[in-house]
Design a protein around this motif. Sequence first.
Motif, PDB file in Angstrom:
ATOM      1  N   ARG A   1     104.918  80.772  39.690  1.00 43.31           N
ATOM      2  CA  ARG A   1     104.748  81.924  38.746  1.00 43.31           C
ATOM      3  C   ARG A   1     104.851  81.070  37.349  1.00 43.31           C
ATOM      4  NH1 ARG A   1     105.302  87.235  38.142  1.00 43.31           N
ATOM      5  NH2 ARG A   1     105.799  87.622  40.371  1.00 43.31           N
TER       6      ARG A   1
ATOM      7  N   THR B   1     101.670  81.806  34.776  1.00 40.17           N
ATOM      8  CA  THR B   1     102.343  82.368  33.557  1.00 40.17           C
ATOM      9  C   THR B   1     101.558  81.426  32.359  1.00 40.17           C
ATOM     10  OG1 THR B   1     104.072  83.049  34.436  1.00 40.17           O
ATOM     11  CG2 THR B   1     104.051  83.314  32.101  1.00 40.17           C
TER      12      THR B   1
ATOM     13  N   GLU C   1     105.702  90.550  24.766  1.00 39.31           N
ATOM     14  CA  GLU C   1     104.927  89.681  25.313  1.00 39.31           C
ATOM     15  C   GLU C   1     105.604  88.189  25.395  1.00 39.31           C
ATOM     16  OE1 GLU C   1     100.275  90.948  24.271  1.00 39.31           O
ATOM     17  OE2 GLU C   1     101.399  89.827  22.819  1.00 39.31           O
TER      18      GLU C   1
ATOM     19  N   SER D   1     108.158  88.528  28.111  1.00 40.47           N
ATOM     20  CA  SER D   1     107.601  88.382  29.592  1.00 40.47           C
ATOM     21  C   SER D   1     107.210  86.914  29.808  1.00 40.47           C
ATOM     22  CB  SER D   1     106.337  89.404  29.488  1.00 40.47           C
ATOM     23  OG  SER D   1     106.621  90.581  29.366  1.00 40.47           O
ATOM     24  N   LEU D   2     106.435  86.397  28.973  1.00 42.19           N
ATOM     25  CA  LEU D   2     105.913  84.898  29.203  1.00 42.19           C
ATOM     26  C   LEU D   2     107.282  84.209  29.311  1.00 42.19           C
ATOM     27  CD1 LEU D   2     103.414  84.642  26.308  1.00 42.19           C
ATOM     28  CD2 LEU D   2     102.914  84.470  28.854  1.00 42.19           C
ATOM     29  N   GLN D   3     108.365  84.189  28.824  1.00 40.97           N
ATOM     30  CA  GLN D   3     109.475  83.279  29.146  1.00 40.97           C
ATOM     31  C   GLN D   3     109.884  83.569  30.341  1.00 40.97           C
ATOM     32  OE1 GLN D   3     109.289  81.279  26.775  1.00 40.97           O
ATOM     33  NE2 GLN D   3     111.054  80.023  27.481  1.00 40.97           N
TER      34      GLN D   3
ATOM     35  N   GLY E   1     108.421  84.254  33.132  1.00 45.58           N
ATOM     36  CA  GLY E   1     107.245  83.800  33.920  1.00 45.58           C
ATOM     37  C   GLY E   1     107.405  82.374  33.851  1.00 45.58           C
ATOM     38  N   TYR E   2     107.657  81.469  32.777  1.00 39.35           N
ATOM     39  CA  TYR E   2     107.861  80.384  32.873  1.00 39.35           C
ATOM     40  C   TYR E   2     109.199  79.821  33.781  1.00 39.35           C
ATOM     41  CZ  TYR E   2     105.009  80.199  28.435  1.00 39.35           C
ATOM     42  OH  TYR E   2     103.717  80.423  27.678  1.00 39.35           O
TER      43      TYR E   2
ATOM     44  N   ARG F   1     109.603  87.306  37.886  1.00 37.87           N
ATOM     45  CA  ARG F   1     108.683  88.365  37.508  1.00 37.87           C
ATOM     46  C   ARG F   1     109.549  89.051  36.476  1.00 37.87           C
ATOM     47  NH1 ARG F   1     105.889  91.050  41.079  1.00 37.87           N
ATOM     48  NH2 ARG F   1     106.988  90.283  42.876  1.00 37.87           N
TER      49      ARG F   1
END
Lengths: 251, 317
Positions: free
Chosen positions: A2, A6, B111, B114-116, B118-119, B123
Amino acid sequence: MRGFTTLFGKEVLRFWKVSFQTLLAPLVSTLLYMLVFAQVLDHHAEVYPGVSYREFLIPGLAMMAMLQNSFSNTSSSLIQSKLTGNIVFILLPPLSPFEIFAAYVLAAMVRGFAVGGCVWLASLIFFPHLPAHPLELVIFALLGNALSAVLGLLAGIWSEKFDQLAAFQNFIIVPLTFLAGVFYSIHSLPPLWRDISRFNPFLYMIDGFRHGFFGVSDIPPLESFLIVGGCAFALSCLSLSLLSRGWRLRS
Amino acid sequence: MIESIPLSRMGRPGFDGAAISIKGAKKSFGQFEALKGLDLEVQQGEFFALLGPNGAGKTTLISLLAGLARPDAGALSVLGFDVGRDYRQARRAVGVVPQELVFDPFFTVRETLSLQSGYFGIRPDSKWIDELLENLQLRDKADSNMRALSGGMKRRVLVAQALVHRPSVLILDEPTAGVDVELRQTLWKFIRRLNEEGMTILLTTHYLEEAQTLCNRVAMMKAGQVIALDTTQNLLADHSRPSLTLSVGQGKPLPDVLIQRATSLPAGRFRLGLENFAEVEQILAACRTAGLEIKELEVGQADLEEVFVRIMKDTPR
Ligand SMILES: Nc1ncnc2c1ncn2[C@@H]1O[C@H](COP(=O)(O)OP(=O)(O)O)[C@@H](O)[C@H]1O
Ligand SMILES: [Mg+2]
């Protein structure tokens, strides 16, 4: 996984959000080249039997556009993150060097393909023929895009200022692409220059790509494939090792 | 507010060692030695302050813990995970709020969060993100572009980003610089709650009263070394005394018995250090005997700022 998806998604979104500059502008400038050369050099002799000069130009210009855009995507994304400091958002999470490498390179390749694909579609106006060897075409587009995306990654890691990146681009990438036979066949060069050109990896990308297009080229396509593939592999190993050591990223 | 969600995924099951362990950390930049073989341990669940003047090496130490820089020597671990060898687990265990106000101008607050997530391989948990936004008073900015936020708001987004993966250890590098008083209080209320639920907090700040009220233990750094390390209470007891500030009217001196131990302050005021509060009575008696009328009187508690100034002054470079 993921983490990788991402970062890949973010890199794609980054150029997509400014697609006017990152997709449309290169498309327009490439089409202008085609239009101008098609008009001015229409009476130029055939380069290969049955291949007029303006047809000859199309794959070269398409490849050049792809190479410049994939290079630009990795390098400008990295240098911007480094200069603004938001590179920490990528350095703090548990992303592996390989995830970072793959995400940046693949996103840049998406941009390269998007520009290249549009150039090719538009070129159907000038040259309404389908490629001779589509698979070969795709393989060379993939390898060429990957190689220049990796070069962009290296340039982005190495540069500490915009100036340095601009120098890398103007003194290495632009000359190598322009002297890679976009505008001429190397057989039309004096022997010395022909020999020197042989050291330019970009020559093989463009020549191999052109073989996919017309089924004729200056260099045997297998040779081009091995050279481009070898260069892409070697530079990928180099950038992975720099990323693992944190060179210029984790001081 | 959604109280039912546990705020953080605490600790590491079956591990009761230190949350942060630093042994012999050295780091040089060229010829300059920023960290000179530093040792420090922070236990799980502590609210720990790392104090020191600018250039002491606090940010450098945090960078080593976060993997943003590599140590020249020494061993650093988070919840027993070595920051180099077990970097994935170590980084998952910490959230870091960097000192610099960094942001990505391409994205909105939501955003960014959410990106952080994911990194960090998770989820995006919109419930948790909403809770963070709510607690950090960013809810109405959720869909604003990062560029459009004030400095204080950007700082709070950085705090949310550090918490998005529910770390066990939170490291804050001068989080209240440029944040106004009201929001500073909201921030501390939230961080305190996280700490009460078991999160380990390491904080650097120049507002010493914040460190004094929040932190149970304090390390003071100077020139790349820890020069004082103790509980906040012990430091206060050992290095700072309560004091009495008084004024006996403009231009009038104190009686001789008091004058040697008094520090003169502006506007005819004097400060006298106290060994204990019973001394107040003797001081007042001395004034009365001398026939002086006391215009103003204030008893001050020991404070960390005084401790800090004293320790910094007493320690040679
Ligand atoms: N990347 C760097 N290059 C050179 N010197 C640095 C670098 N980072 C920090 N320093 C130096 O190391 C010392 C400690 O800095 P820092 O850790 O930022 O201190 P603090 O956070 O306690 O104010 C300072 O003297 C600073 O100038
Ligand atoms: Mg600092």
